[in-house]
Each structure stands twice: as structure tokens, then as C-alpha cells.
Design a protein around this motif. Sequence first.
Motif, PDB file in Angstrom:
ATOM      1  N   ASP A  17       8.019  -7.889   3.422  1.00 13.70           N
ATOM      2  CA  ASP A  17       7.184  -6.983   4.209  1.00 13.70           C
ATOM      3  C   ASP A  17       7.050  -5.629   3.529  1.00 13.70           C
ATOM      4  O   ASP A  17       5.971  -5.045   3.473  1.00 13.70           O
ATOM      5  N   ILE A  18       8.145  -5.122   2.998  1.00 14.08           N
ATOM      6  CA  ILE A  18       8.136  -3.828   2.312  1.00 14.08           C
ATOM      7  C   ILE A  18       7.260  -3.895   1.068  1.00 14.08           C
ATOM      8  O   ILE A  18       6.448  -3.007   0.812  1.00 14.08           O
ATOM      9  N   ALA A  19       7.397  -4.975   0.299  1.00 12.23           N
ATOM     10  CA  ALA A  19       6.592  -5.137  -0.917  1.00 12.23           C
ATOM     11  C   ALA A  19       5.108  -5.238  -0.570  1.00 12.23           C
ATOM     12  O   ALA A  19       4.263  -4.645  -1.247  1.00 12.23           O
ATOM     13  N   THR A  20       4.784  -5.955   0.488  1.00 15.03           N
ATOM     14  CA  THR A  20       3.392  -6.089   0.911  1.00 15.03           C
ATOM     15  C   THR A  20       2.810  -4.740   1.298  1.00 15.03           C
ATOM     16  O   THR A  20       1.691  -4.392   0.915  1.00 15.03           O
ATOM     17  N   GLN A  21       3.573  -3.959   2.050  1.00 18.24           N
ATOM     18  CA  GLN A  21       3.094  -2.636   2.445  1.00 18.24           C
ATOM     19  C   GLN A  21       2.964  -1.716   1.237  1.00 18.24           C
ATOM     20  O   GLN A  21       2.031  -0.907   1.164  1.00 18.24           O
ATOM     21  N   ALA A  22       3.878  -1.826   0.282  1.00 19.56           N
ATOM     22  CA  ALA A  22       3.811  -0.990  -0.917  1.00 19.56           C
ATOM     23  C   ALA A  22       2.561  -1.315  -1.726  1.00 19.56           C
ATOM     24  O   ALA A  22       1.874  -0.413  -2.209  1.00 19.56           O
ATOM     25  N   VAL A  23       2.251  -2.594  -1.857  1.00 12.80           N
ATOM     26  CA  VAL A  23       1.052  -3.000  -2.595  1.00 12.80           C
ATOM     27  C   VAL A  23      -0.193  -2.463  -1.900  1.00 12.80           C
ATOM     28  O   VAL A  23      -1.107  -1.962  -2.551  1.00 12.80           O
ATOM     29  N   THR A  24      -0.220  -2.543  -0.598  1.00 13.47           N
ATOM     30  CA  THR A  24      -1.359  -2.035   0.163  1.00 13.47           C
ATOM     31  C   THR A  24      -1.517  -0.535  -0.036  1.00 13.47           C
ATOM     32  O   THR A  24      -2.630  -0.032  -0.231  1.00 13.47           O
ATOM     33  N   MET A  25      -0.413   0.206  -0.007  1.00 12.76           N
ATOM     34  CA  MET A  25      -0.478   1.661  -0.186  1.00 12.76           C
ATOM     35  C   MET A  25      -0.931   2.024  -1.596  1.00 12.76           C
ATOM     36  O   MET A  25      -1.741   2.942  -1.770  1.00 12.76           O
ATOM     37  N   VAL A  26      -0.428   1.327  -2.600  1.00 13.47           N
ATOM     38  CA  VAL A  26      -0.840   1.597  -3.980  1.00 13.47           C
ATOM     39  C   VAL A  26      -2.329   1.303  -4.142  1.00 13.47           C
ATOM     40  O   VAL A  26      -3.060   2.068  -4.785  1.00 13.47           O
ATOM     41  N   ASP A  27      -2.808   0.220  -3.538  1.00 12.49           N
ATOM     42  CA  ASP A  27      -4.222  -0.120  -3.609  1.00 12.49           C
ATOM     43  C   ASP A  27      -5.071   0.981  -2.979  1.00 12.49           C
ATOM     44  O   ASP A  27      -6.096   1.382  -3.525  1.00 12.49           O
ATOM     45  N   ARG A  28      -4.642   1.510  -1.841  1.00 10.63           N
ATOM     46  CA  ARG A  28      -5.375   2.597  -1.185  1.00 10.63           C
ATOM     47  C   ARG A  28      -5.381   3.857  -2.042  1.00 10.63           C
ATOM     48  O   ARG A  28      -6.388   4.554  -2.152  1.00 10.63           O
ATOM     49  N   MET A  29      -4.238   4.161  -2.670  1.00 15.58           N
ATOM     50  CA  MET A  29      -4.169   5.350  -3.527  1.00 15.58           C
ATOM     51  C   MET A  29      -5.097   5.190  -4.726  1.00 15.58           C
ATOM     52  O   MET A  29      -5.786   6.139  -5.119  1.00 15.58           O
ATOM     53  N   LEU A  30      -5.133   3.999  -5.299  1.00 14.34           N
ATOM     54  CA  LEU A  30      -6.019   3.770  -6.439  1.00 14.34           C
ATOM     55  C   LEU A  30      -7.482   3.895  -6.035  1.00 14.34           C
ATOM     56  O   LEU A  30      -8.287   4.455  -6.778  1.00 14.34           O
ATOM     57  N   ARG A  31      -7.845   3.398  -4.844  1.00 11.96           N
ATOM     58  CA  ARG A  31      -9.225   3.543  -4.379  1.00 11.96           C
ATOM     59  C   ARG A  31      -9.584   5.006  -4.184  1.00 11.96           C
ATOM     60  O   ARG A  31     -10.705   5.429  -4.478  1.00 11.96           O
ATOM     61  N   LEU A  32      -8.635   5.819  -3.703  1.00 11.81           N
ATOM     62  CA  LEU A  32      -8.865   7.253  -3.561  1.00 11.81           C
ATOM     63  C   LEU A  32      -9.078   7.898  -4.931  1.00 11.81           C
ATOM     64  O   LEU A  32      -9.989   8.718  -5.109  1.00 11.81           O
ATOM     65  N   LEU A  33      -8.259   7.522  -5.910  1.00 12.43           N
ATOM     66  CA  LEU A  33      -8.410   8.064  -7.259  1.00 12.43           C
ATOM     67  C   LEU A  33      -9.730   7.624  -7.887  1.00 12.43           C
ATOM     68  O   LEU A  33     -10.362   8.400  -8.611  1.00 12.43           O
ATOM     69  N   VAL A  34     -10.164   6.408  -7.608  1.00 11.19           N
ATOM     70  CA  VAL A  34     -11.458   5.936  -8.113  1.00 11.19           C
ATOM     71  C   VAL A  34     -12.579   6.758  -7.486  1.00 11.19           C
ATOM     72  O   VAL A  34     -13.515   7.180  -8.169  1.00 11.19           O
ATOM     73  N   ALA A  35     -12.491   7.016  -6.188  1.00 13.21           N
ATOM     74  CA  ALA A  35     -13.516   7.789  -5.494  1.00 13.21           C
ATOM     75  C   ALA A  35     -13.618   9.210  -6.030  1.00 13.21           C
ATOM     76  O   ALA A  35     -14.693   9.821  -5.979  1.00 13.21           O
TER      77      ALA A  35
END
Length: 68
Positions: free
Chosen positions: A6-24
Amino acid sequence: MLSPVDIATQAVTMVDRMLRLLVANNVVSCIVQTIDDGHLLRKCSAVPIYKYLTKNEDGVSMAALFLM
């Protein structure tokens, strides 16, 4: 209580969101590919402005200035 999965899944989701913010904000670039099973796979890379956010050979970065 969270399991390690569960922790790993949430971490992956957060990293994905941060990367989308950096892309934007044009800090990283991203391409999206469809893999064999139909899922989307994002691949990101640094753009030239990224060099100002990482430490140079003297160990200095302009990240704090950008964050201000």
C-alpha cells in the motif's frame, strides 16, 4: 495501518503526480507510450532548465531561488 505494498502504491502515485506538475511547468518533458497490455507508460527526461535546479560542480544550486 498500511502494508508495504500500500505504501509503495501511494508513493508511486505521488511521484507520478509530482512529475505531471513538473511537466506542466516545463521542468521535465514527458512522452506517453501504450504498452502491450494497453496500459499507458510515461517516460520523463530533464529539459535544459533542470540544470539550474540541480547542484553544479561546486555543489551550488539555484533551487532555493526558484522556490522563492
